[in-house]
Design a protein around this motif. Structure first.
Motif: not given
Length: 286
Positions: A40, A42-46, A51, A72, A74-76, A95
């Motif tokens: 997917g 990349p997220m805007a707030d990565e 990365r 993509r 995704e971090r929680r 990651t």
């Protein structure tokens, strides 16, 4: 899709000039950064380091980046940033392992540590065992396989301090001057692991915290030491390059509600405005 999670650390049990150079023993806790890697955009707030780690793992395994679809990350995580809780190590280590799993590969602990060190100084939370680690060069790795039954009341300051900023404040000559108390703390730590003694572990952590407080003072530190003694706690530890303090205890024998009430009476909570009850856990990425 592939997932991984890595624990935070309540500062360090030890950090300072030990065996000829600066080293640390992290204090992994049951507070995790969870990362999911999947196809997917990349997220805007990565986070940039995440990365870089993803790209580095792909290169490490010799995979042609052109053969990999957009991924993509995704971090929680609710781990506070720039407080000394090892949030960055948790993010990039999780990651790395999630990326390896997406590729169908595995990373052993030392390879993971080396990959993290290429990006920044790294906490020893990447190792399952409590580990004395050279967090800047990776040249020392001494593990102890006792996992203490230890609860930690984390006192969180509203103030932040990045690892890079702390390194600008504290220089190697200052650390060398504290070599003897840190060597004593390291010996106590090793004795605690042999004897399975939380009391000795707390004494080692407190000795290391005292030494670091001369270089990076924590608000109300002497009051905290008196509180530890009055409440018969195991000891305290600190973020040696951050702002949190941990009170080391056993929640089965120390009434945490009573401790919080007693802390409020000392006035310390004006310096440490958030508190968290956690426990020591094994390190390593799950």
């Amino acid at each position: 899709m592939a997932e991984a999670r890595c624990p935070a650390s309540c500062g360090e049990l030890l950090q300072g000039w030990i065996n000829g150079g600066e080293k640390l023993v992290s204090c992994p806790i049951d507070w995790f950064s969870e990362v999911e890697v999947r196809a997917g955009p990349p997220m805007a707030d990565e986070r940039p380091l995440s990365r870089r780690m993803l790209d580095q793992v792909i290169k490490h395994f010799g995979v042609n980046p052109g053969d990999v679809p957009p991924l993509r990350i995704e971090r929680r995580s609710t781990i506070p940033i720039a407080k000394g809780l090892a949030s960055s190590t948790a993010d990039i280590a999780a990651t790395a392992v999630a990326t390896a799993r997406w590729l169908g590969r595995e990373l052993d602990e030392m390879t993971l540590a080396r990959l993290c060190l290429r990006l920044e100084p790294t906490d020893s939370t990447v190792f399952k065992a409590l580990t004395l680690f050279d967090h800047r060069r990776g040249t020392c790795h001494i593990s102890h396989h006792w996992l203490p039954q230890l609860d930690i009341l984390i006192l969180e300051s509203p103030h932040t301090l990045t690892t890079a900023a702390s390194h600008q404040q504290i220089h190697d000559d200052q650390l060398r001057a504290q070599a003897q108390p840190l060597q004593n703390a390291w010996l106590l730590f090793q004795q605690s692991c042999v004897a399975h003694s939380p009391g000795l572990l707390g004494a080692a952590a407190t000795l290391s915290a005292r030494a670091r407080n001369a270089l990076l003072p924590k608000p109300g530190f002497e009051t905290l030491l008196r509180f530890v003694e009055q409440q018969d706690l195991y000891g305290l530890n600190v973020a040696h390059s951050g702002t949190v303090v941990g009170l080391l205890l056993n929640a089965r024998t120390h009434d945490t509600d009573r401790l919080m009430a007693a802390l409020a009476e000392t006035g310390l909570l004006r310096h440490y405005t958030r508190q968290h009850i956690t426990r020591l856990v094994a390190g390593g990425v799950r």
